[in-house]
Motif scaffolding. Structure first.
Motif, PDB file in Angstrom:
ATOM      1  N   ASP A 193     -27.179   0.543 -42.493  1.00 19.61           N
ATOM      2  CA  ASP A 193     -26.267  -0.496 -41.994  1.00 19.61           C
ATOM      3  C   ASP A 193     -25.281   0.083 -40.988  1.00 19.61           C
ATOM      4  O   ASP A 193     -24.982  -0.551 -39.959  1.00 19.61           O
ATOM      5  CB  ASP A 193     -25.489  -1.125 -43.160  1.00 19.61           C
ATOM      6  CG  ASP A 193     -26.380  -1.967 -44.060  1.00 19.61           C
ATOM      7  OD1 ASP A 193     -27.501  -2.296 -43.624  1.00 19.61           O
ATOM      8  OD2 ASP A 193     -25.973  -2.271 -45.191  1.00 19.61           O
ATOM      9  N   ARG A 194     -24.768   1.291 -41.280  1.00 21.03           N
ATOM     10  CA  ARG A 194     -23.839   1.945 -40.354  1.00 21.03           C
ATOM     11  C   ARG A 194     -24.508   2.215 -39.006  1.00 21.03           C
ATOM     12  O   ARG A 194     -23.921   1.962 -37.941  1.00 21.03           O
ATOM     13  CB  ARG A 194     -23.359   3.255 -40.995  1.00 21.03           C
ATOM     14  CG  ARG A 194     -22.254   4.016 -40.260  1.00 21.03           C
ATOM     15  CD  ARG A 194     -22.777   5.109 -39.308  1.00 21.03           C
ATOM     16  NE  ARG A 194     -23.848   5.898 -39.823  1.00 21.03           N
ATOM     17  CZ  ARG A 194     -23.714   7.015 -40.554  1.00 21.03           C
ATOM     18  NH1 ARG A 194     -22.518   7.465 -40.856  1.00 21.03           N
ATOM     19  NH2 ARG A 194     -24.791   7.672 -40.965  1.00 21.03           N
ATOM     20  N   ASN A 195     -25.752   2.683 -39.021  1.00 17.71           N
ATOM     21  CA  ASN A 195     -26.467   3.006 -37.783  1.00 17.71           C
ATOM     22  C   ASN A 195     -26.775   1.763 -36.962  1.00 17.71           C
ATOM     23  O   ASN A 195     -26.657   1.762 -35.732  1.00 17.71           O
ATOM     24  CB  ASN A 195     -27.760   3.758 -38.109  1.00 17.71           C
ATOM     25  CG  ASN A 195     -27.488   5.135 -38.696  1.00 17.71           C
ATOM     26  OD1 ASN A 195     -26.341   5.584 -38.729  1.00 17.71           O
ATOM     27  ND2 ASN A 195     -28.522   5.811 -39.175  1.00 17.71           N
ATOM     28  N   ASN A 229     -18.554   2.184 -44.213  1.00 17.15           N
ATOM     29  CA  ASN A 229     -19.727   2.958 -44.632  1.00 17.15           C
ATOM     30  C   ASN A 229     -19.562   4.445 -44.335  1.00 17.15           C
ATOM     31  O   ASN A 229     -19.998   5.291 -45.113  1.00 17.15           O
ATOM     32  CB  ASN A 229     -20.982   2.418 -43.955  1.00 17.15           C
ATOM     33  CG  ASN A 229     -21.378   1.060 -44.499  1.00 17.15           C
ATOM     34  OD1 ASN A 229     -20.581   0.398 -45.146  1.00 17.15           O
ATOM     35  ND2 ASN A 229     -22.600   0.625 -44.242  1.00 17.15           N
ATOM     36  N   ASP A 230     -18.934   4.758 -43.206  1.00 21.06           N
ATOM     37  CA  ASP A 230     -18.674   6.169 -42.884  1.00 21.06           C
ATOM     38  C   ASP A 230     -17.802   6.822 -43.961  1.00 21.06           C
ATOM     39  O   ASP A 230     -18.061   7.955 -44.382  1.00 21.06           O
ATOM     40  CB  ASP A 230     -17.968   6.274 -41.526  1.00 21.06           C
ATOM     41  CG  ASP A 230     -18.893   6.863 -40.467  1.00 21.06           C
ATOM     42  OD1 ASP A 230     -19.993   7.328 -40.824  1.00 21.06           O
ATOM     43  OD2 ASP A 230     -18.504   6.864 -39.284  1.00 21.06           O
ATOM     44  N   VAL A 269     -17.959  -2.350 -40.565  1.00 13.70           N
ATOM     45  CA  VAL A 269     -19.110  -1.750 -41.270  1.00 13.70           C
ATOM     46  C   VAL A 269     -19.140  -0.240 -41.037  1.00 13.70           C
ATOM     47  O   VAL A 269     -19.312   0.553 -41.973  1.00 13.70           O
ATOM     48  CB  VAL A 269     -20.433  -2.398 -40.794  1.00 13.70           C
ATOM     49  CG1 VAL A 269     -21.642  -1.597 -41.298  1.00 13.70           C
ATOM     50  CG2 VAL A 269     -20.526  -3.835 -41.284  1.00 13.70           C
ATOM     51  N   VAL A 270     -18.945   0.166 -39.766  1.00 12.09           N
ATOM     52  CA  VAL A 270     -18.983   1.598 -39.433  1.00 12.09           C
ATOM     53  C   VAL A 270     -17.878   2.344 -40.169  1.00 12.09           C
ATOM     54  O   VAL A 270     -18.104   3.402 -40.780  1.00 12.09           O
ATOM     55  CB  VAL A 270     -18.856   1.808 -37.907  1.00 12.09           C
ATOM     56  CG1 VAL A 270     -18.670   3.281 -37.570  1.00 12.09           C
ATOM     57  CG2 VAL A 270     -20.087   1.269 -37.196  1.00 12.09           C
ATOM     58  N   LYS A 271     -16.668   1.795 -40.134  1.00  9.59           N
ATOM     59  CA  LYS A 271     -15.521   2.457 -40.759  1.00  9.59           C
ATOM     60  C   LYS A 271     -15.706   2.573 -42.277  1.00  9.59           C
ATOM     61  O   LYS A 271     -15.515   3.653 -42.864  1.00  9.59           O
ATOM     62  CB  LYS A 271     -14.256   1.652 -40.445  1.00  9.59           C
ATOM     63  CG  LYS A 271     -12.978   2.271 -40.969  1.00  9.59           C
ATOM     64  CD  LYS A 271     -11.781   1.381 -40.624  1.00  9.59           C
ATOM     65  CE  LYS A 271     -10.496   1.920 -41.227  1.00  9.59           C
ATOM     66  NZ  LYS A 271      -9.348   1.032 -40.963  1.00  9.59           N
TER      67      LYS A 271
END
Length: 739
Positions: free
Chosen positions: A560-562, A425-426, A421-423
């Motif tokens: 979502d990323r946070n 969405n970032d 998700v982090v990768k």
């Protein structure tokens, strides 16, 4: 002359008929029935019994990762004590009950033993005159033992002991009876009879070495059931020097394993060195004796000698079926020397060994997972732990080791999803912040790389086609120079592969190339559509139009990323005890977070993490921030008074208890009562942090006893009221599933 011949024939027939009787005690009768029993019925029965034993040996596989059973056979524990008797008192099975059951060699042996007893027993005046009948009863008991019918087996053994007290096989019979009692969990009775037997031998010295070994082995089996481990050791030590057979080596191996379990490493190493160094030791015990030496190595000992020995064992072609284990333990030895890369290679070779089993694979996968976990390559480690769980059979899934891996893998699965998700969405959020020119430049560069990759693929294909053409043009490859292309099987193979790569799997028909067909078919239309899609991959607009522009959509991506970053920080901090990665995630979250309510918990976690790694300056900075800016918070209270219980704990725990009680009602399908309980709580939970949980639980209970529409309404209320909480999101997911 003819008359004399007839008379002689009649006399011989009369003698034969007379000797067939089992009620007359004459020399002719006795010898007739002894010979018929031994060389006819009983011989066939013993042959069938030997075949059954051979089948067990061929089909039974020892698991050397566990302590070996003293008797290499596996019984179904659920059927122990099964009793299948026919006519009361005779001890023979009712054949009617066995019609539908496939016959085994042991059933055949039992059938012959019964036949010998029924047709050739000469019980005259309370004494058995056929000296082969005790052998028939022993065969009967042993056959029943191996078909897991221990009570009828004991009945056969008891008959021998009661009626043939001076028979040569009386000692064997008593050992077999004791083993059957052990299987029936009558260990105390088995121990008493065997001790009596062994003590009797001390006085009379009647038992042979093999019989005495069998008695001590059975005693060890009985004491093993009662967890009297020292008695097991004593009897195994007594058994190993009595006979030079496979059971002796097995007992010695088990003795070494027990010493290892008791952490008596010196004794264990002594046993396994003797087994490994003895050329008469059966191969499977000798190979695994070397493996056990690896498991029992001293911490400060050199591994070089064992590494050399293992490599020598691997070079021996007779040891191929042990390559999986040998390579694995070579990896263990190298890992102990901190040669991690070499160890990794050996673990992979262990997995690639031709003869392998899933249980062995779980250890190799686990080692590889641990290596990458220690390197903090968690996603790769997770894939190896996944393989452990896939290779684990139902028999072993409740092992402590497997349960531990399951818990670890659960955290890694969460970590994998949050990292993704982090990768993702970032990446999207970075694109949204670019100007249109920057976006165009970015995707032009991406398309250029895509074209380069495609060109490399085409070049590889062309090379393979050229290679095929060389073969077709009469190359000497394969000894077919000058022959027609299709006479060369390898040329044909290359041509077929090349054609498939270019054209795919085409049917044999006219106008097989779509572009040459006069009337376009559905397939040609689909192909044109595919070509359009392929061409669109090289257009910047294809990618630019996928970048979100809606502010709410961008906001949701950031949210979502946070949340994923926060969860990652917690996983690294609490579960994987990796403060560096946890700090990295929390610090990054501080820079991108827009929620004021998250700043306090993030700073508190960072305060704890900096304390953990002794970064005093940074921990003081976070501590002062919490005490000054959030002085009235629970976190500040914990920092000021670390040993004082929080004032709100009692209230929270009381509501928590109520939630747990109502959740228990839900679990036991007391759904209506659970809904009434939640409704009656009313104002008690209005200001509680658990109110969203209560609301979702109420909706789930309604779904079990009311209509789908009412269930949906209850879920929609939760999804709307608590949209920003996990419970609201969960309710929304269920609504989507219902649709």
């Amino acid at each position: 002359m003819k008359k004399l011949y007839k008379v002689l024939t009649l006399i011989i027939c009369a003698i034969v008929i007379y000797s067939c009787s089992t009620k007359k005690d004459t020399v002719i009768n006795r010898n007739f029935h002894v010979l018929n029993t031994k060389y006819n019925v009983l011989f066939n029965g013993e042959q069938a019994f030997e075949k059954g034993i051979k089948n067990i040996e061929d089909n039974y596989t020892d698991n050397f990762w566990k302590r070996l059973p003293l008797e290499p056979i596996k019984f179904d524990e659920r059927n122990i004590g099964e009793l299948r008797l026919g006519t009361p008192g005779n001890g023979f099975d009712n054949k009617e009950d066995q019609k539908n059951k496939p016959a085994t060699p042991f059933d055949r042996a039992e059938e012959k033993a019964v036949k010998a007893i029924q047709k050739h027993s000469m019980n005259i005046g309370g004494y058995e005159k056929n000296r082969q009948i005790d052998d028939a009863y022993l065969l009967l008991g042993k056959s029943r033992y191996y078909t897991q019918r221990f009570i009828p087996a004991i009945e056969a053994f008891n008959y021998i002991i009661a009626n043939y007290p001076k028979a040569d096989l009386i000692y064997d019979t008593k050992v077999w009876r004791a083993k059957a009692n052990v299987r029936l969990e009558n260990e105390k009775l088995a121990i008493e009879t065997l001790k009596l037997l062994v003590d009797l031998d001390k006085n009379e010295e009647d038992l042979s070495g093999v019989q005495l070994q069998s008695a001590h082995t059975a005693l060890a089996m009985a004491y093993e059931k009662t967890d009297t481990i020292q008695k097991v050791i004593d009897n195994l030590k007594k058994s190993v020097g009595l006979a030079n057979n496979e059971q002796s080596y097995r007992n010695k191996f088990v003795l070494g394993q027990i010493y290892s379990e008791l952490n008596r490493k010196d004794s264990s190493r002594t046993i396994f060195k003797l087994l490994a160094g003895n050329k008469k030791t059966p191969r499977k015990y000798r190979i695994h004796a070397y493996i056990e030496l690896v498991k029992n190595l001293e911490k400060d000992s050199s591994n070089l000698g064992l590494i050399g020995k293992f490599k020598k064992l691997i070079r021996n072609s007779d040891n191929r079926k042990y390559h999986n284990e040998l390579y694995y333990h070579l990896g263990v030895l190298e890992e102990k020397r901190d040669s991690i890369e070499t160890a990794t290679d050996y673990y992979i070779k262990s997995l690639e060994a031709k003869k392998n089993n899933n249980y062995q694979k779980t250890y190799a996968y686990e080692r590889l997972g641990n290596i990458y976990f220690d390197k903090q390559e968690y996603l790769l480690a997770g894939s190896f732990y996944d393989s452990v769980l896939q290779a684990t059979s139902e028999e072993f899934e409740n092992e402590k080791r497997i349960r531990r891996i399951k818990r670890k893998q659960k955290g890694l699965n969460k970590l994998r999803s949050f990292e993704e998700v982090v990768k993702t969405n970032d990446s999207i959020l970075k694109l949204t912040k670019m100007s249109s020119e920057e976006q165009t430049a970015f995707f032009e560069q991406y398309i250029e790389k895509l074209k380069e990759d495609e060109e490399k693929k085409r070049q590889r294909l062309a090379n393979s086609q050229n290679f095929g053409n060389q073969l077709a043009s009469g190359s000497s490859f394969g000894g077919n120079k000058g022959k027609w292309y299709f006479y060369n099987s390898q040329s044909k193979g290359f041509g077929k592969v090349s054609f498939t790569k270019v054209w795919g799997d085409r049917p044999l028909e006219d106008n097989w190339r779509w572009s040459d067909k006069t009337a376009p078919s559905e397939e040609s239309e689909e192909n044109e559509e595919t070509k359009k899609q392929d061409n669109s991959r090289y257009e910047v607009a294809t990618y630019v139009k996928t970048i979100p522009t809606n502010k709410e959509e961008i906001k949701a991506l950031a949210k979502d990323r946070n949340e994923a970053l926060y969860q990652l920080g917690l996983i690294y901090k609490e579960q994987f005890k990796n403060p560096d990665l946890a700090i990295e995630k929390f610090e990054y979250l501080l820079t991108v977070n827009e929620k004021p309510e998250l700043k306090l918990p993030i700073n508190y976690h960072l305060y704890q993490l900096y304390e953990r790694i002794s970064e005093k300056e940074k921990s003081e900075e976070k501590k002062n921030l919490i005490l000054t800016k959030y002085a009235d918070s629970k976190f500040a209270q914990i920092i000021r008074e670390p040993n004082t219980k929080l004032s709100t704990d009692d209230e929270v725990s009381e509501i928590d208890k109520k939630y747990k009680n109502i959740y228990s009602m839900y679990k036991f399908n007391m759904n209506e009562e659970a809904v009434n309980q939640i409704d009656n709580l009313g104002s008690e939970i209005e200001n509680s942090e658990l109110i969203a949980k209560f609301a979702l639980l109420r909706a789930l209970c309604i779904g079990r006893y009311k209509s789908k529409e009412e269930y949906k309404k209850a879920l929609e209320f939760v999804a709307f009221k608590y949209a920003n909480q996990i419970e609201g999101q969960k309710a929304n997911e269920i609504i989507q599933l219902l649709k």
